[in-house]
Design a protein around this motif. Structure first.
Motif, mmCIF file in Angstrom:
data_model
loop_
_atom_site.group_PDB
_atom_site.id
_atom_site.type_symbol
_atom_site.label_atom_id
_atom_site.label_comp_id
_atom_site.label_asym_id
_atom_site.label_seq_id
_atom_site.Cartn_x
_atom_site.Cartn_y
_atom_site.Cartn_z
ATOM 1 N N ALA A 159 0.814 -1.224 0.000
ATOM 2 C CA ALA A 159 0.000 0.000 0.000
ATOM 3 C C ALA A 159 0.845 1.271 0.000
ATOM 4 N N PRO A 160 1.679 1.487 -1.027
ATOM 5 C CA PRO A 160 2.472 2.719 -1.064
ATOM 6 C C PRO A 160 1.638 3.973 -1.339
ATOM 7 N N ASP A 161 0.372 3.791 -1.704
ATOM 8 C CA ASP A 161 -0.508 4.926 -1.998
ATOM 9 C C ASP A 161 -1.804 4.750 -1.211
ATOM 10 N N ASN A 162 -2.576 5.831 -1.097
ATOM 11 C CA ASN A 162 -3.912 5.716 -0.521
ATOM 12 C C ASN A 162 -4.748 4.774 -1.384
ATOM 13 N N VAL A 163 -5.684 4.100 -0.765
ATOM 14 C CA VAL A 163 -6.561 3.208 -1.518
ATOM 15 C C VAL A 163 -8.005 3.437 -1.066
ATOM 16 N N THR A 164 -8.897 3.567 -2.043
ATOM 17 C CA THR A 164 -10.311 3.792 -1.781
ATOM 18 C C THR A 164 -11.118 2.893 -2.707
ATOM 19 N N VAL A 165 -12.129 2.230 -2.131
ATOM 20 C CA VAL A 165 -12.922 1.257 -2.880
ATOM 21 C C VAL A 165 -14.404 1.490 -2.606
ATOM 22 N N ILE A 166 -15.205 1.485 -3.671
ATOM 23 C CA ILE A 166 -16.662 1.463 -3.571
ATOM 24 C C ILE A 166 -17.151 0.211 -4.286
ATOM 25 N N MET A 167 -17.919 -0.606 -3.595
ATOM 26 C CA MET A 167 -18.593 -1.742 -4.211
ATOM 27 C C MET A 167 -20.085 -1.457 -4.211
#
Length: 556
Positions: free
Chosen positions: A240-248
């Motif tokens: 996770a070197p970057d922000n992560v955002t998920v919408i399901m």
């Protein structure tokens, strides 16, 4: 008739479609703050990945998502895609205004990937490298196209897809929302939709998970919440070197329970504050352990509390516009089911809403909540009225100062154009209109005429004077000086050697051999008079001699 009845019962009217959803955002293992924002409700899903790092990536994504969330409804009368595109363009102008107010935010921007479910269609808008995937009828596909440098290389056949992940410029965006483009180009589409299809919206932080792993997770994990959590956990396991955002989300038909849940009463500000005390600790000047509740939107900001009140009134806070923005936003969010994550959620919780005071408050108060525009708009405008005169006074003073400076510069320039001087051009004597100075990059003179007088034909002293420029009163005076230079080699006015005052010197006096002028005899034909008693020796009778004439010697 009996045969028609089963057929009618077999095709009941189709119920409206809505979204079931889950969302999660994580800062990752490397970044210091989360620049991602996301919102999802029953009709709207938006993922925004901010760029600009410390300069304001979180501000860009939060401002964009919070500016769009009022679109979460299904009544658009056939123009949903236009409204969605216009709202993203409006969010872009908001970012430009924020940069104008705070230049430290210059360079910030954000991606936007959004879905709007309205009138049985799914409207898609996208810019940047966040992604949208669809699982429909067993087919899993990426619907969005990355607006990146490496994707352009892939499209042009100059790079293979498997090489993109290791390319040194894989994160270079070609299109983005922000202060870099007044009218960014969006990918827009209106798609057919059917119940049961699934969508994954995510920031590029999910790209560190292999594509086939993402697909398998979306296919096999039936619970939307569990699927979103699993995808983020997989990203964290990958570093996770970057922000992560998920919408399901999943498209389903609206049920009776959904209708009753959607009819949520707007929570009064006092109750909202009581239930969400941590949300406003950053807004008030009171002690952190007992933060006072901000005043509702429809109250006047007049201070009616006594001076010795234990808790300061929110109306005394210099950030009153921020109170109103946060309060209106919270009322809106309380009016419908949704999930808000990332930087936008942090902004809503702390009240640090990145908006333009006045413009956004009035606009939100007029268009969001229950869409009752009259009362909220009037109240917001009335509360913010004191800030308008100061702005107009500032602009008026600036305009007046600019007008005076412009008039002064123009008058000064006009005066210079009435002047002339003699100077050098191409090794010849020339006449210039104006003055021999510059105002920054502006030359205050123009070449009027070039004479045939060569500089090397003049005496050294005259050459030096001409190179230093010789001022003239007007064009006639400049021409007279040039004529004198041509005739005598000097800049002395020619009328000085045309006449001379009368003299009583003896007619026998002769001019100096080295002089430039000689005196003629008293008469050209009569001999010199001899002295007598009435005329002493050495004296000359004035009557016998007229006034002498001065003659300029001009070299031929």
């Amino acid at each position: 008739m009996a045969a028609d009845t089963p057929a009618a019962e077999a095709t009941p009217p189709q119920r409206p479609l809505i979204m079931r959803y889950a969302a999660r955002s994580d800062v990752g293992r490397i970044r210091a703050k989360n620049d991602d924002s996301a919102y999802v409700g029953r009709h709207l899903a938006v993922v925004a990945d901010g760029m600009g790092g410390h300069a304001g990536g979180d501000v860009a994504s939060a401002a964009t998502v919070l500016d769009m969330l009022h679109l979460d409804h299904g009544d658009y009368n056939g123009d949903a895609i236009t409204v969605l595109a216009d709202e993203i363009q409006t969010a872009n102008s908001l970012l430009s205004e924020l940069v104008h107010i705070n230049p430290k935010l210059a360079g910030m921007g954000t991606t936007v990937t959004s879905l709007l479910l309205a009138e049985g269609k799914l409207h898609f808008a996208h810019i940047g490298d966040s992604r949208a995937y669809r699982l429909r009828d067993g087919e899993f596909e990426q619907v969005s196209v990355d607006h990146t440098f490496v994707q352009r290389l892939i499209d042009e056949g100059r790079l293979r897809p498997e090489e993109a992940e290791t390319h040194p410029h894989k994160n270079v965006l070609m299109r983005v929302l922000g202060d870099v483009d007044a009218s960014p180009e969006l990918d827009l589409d209106t798609l057919d939709v059917k119940p049961g299809e699934r969508w994954l919206l995510c920031s590029d932080g999910l790209n560190y998970v292999a594509g086939h792993v993402v697909e398998r997770t979306v296919r096999e994990t039936k619970d939307l919440r569990e699927c979103a959590e699993t995808l983020v956990d997989l990203t964290l396991e990958a570093g996770a070197p970057d922000n992560v955002t998920v919408i399901m989300l999943e498209i389903v038909e609206e049920t009776r329970d959904d209708v009753s849940t959607a009819a949520v009463d707007v929570i009064p500000p006092q109750l909202l504050t009581t239930e969400s005390k941590p949300d406003i600790t950053g807004e008030t000047a009171g002690p952190a352990e007992t933060p006072p509740a901000p005043k509702p939107v429809d109250e006047k900001p007049a201070a009616a509390e006594p001076a010795d009140s234990a808790e300061p009134s929110a109306s005394t806070d210099p950030h009153l516009g921020e109170h109103l923005s946060a309060e209106v936003l919270r009322l809106e969010l309380a009016s419908r089911p949704h999930e808000l994550v990332g930087a936008a959620a942090t902004a809503a919780e702390t009240g640090s809403i990145p908006t333009i005071a006045g413009r956004t408050v009035a606009r939100r108060a007029a268009t969001v909540l229950t869409h009752k525009a009259d009362a909220p708009e009037a109240d917001a405008d009335e509360i913010l009225e004191p800030t308008k005169p100061r702005r107009w006074v500032t602009w008026s003073i600036a305009a007046a100062v600019l007008l005076v400076l412009t008039a002064g510069l123009w008058l000064g320039y006009a005066w210079t154009q009435t002047r002339y001087y003699i100077g050098e051009f191409d090794s010849r004597v020339a006449i210039y209109n104006g003055v021999s100075q510059r105002l920054g990059p502006i030359q205050l003179s123009t070449l009027e005429a070039v004479t045939d007088i060569r500089m090397d034909s003049l005496p050294q002293f005259s050459q030096q004077r001409v190179r230093q420029t010789v001022p003239a009163r007007d064009l006639y005076d400049a021409q007279r000086i040039v004529k004198n230079l041509e005739g005598t080699g000097t800049i002395a006015p020619s009328d000085e050697c045309l006449t001379a005052p009368p003299t009583t010197a003896p007619a026998t006096e002769t001019a100096s051999p080295t002089g430039t002028a000689t005196k003629a005899p008293a008469t050209a034909t009569s001999p010199a008079p001899s002295p007598n008693a009435s005329n002493p020796a050495g004296a000359t009778s004035p009557a016998a001699s007229p006034s002498p004439t001065v003659v300029c010697e001009v070299g031929q």
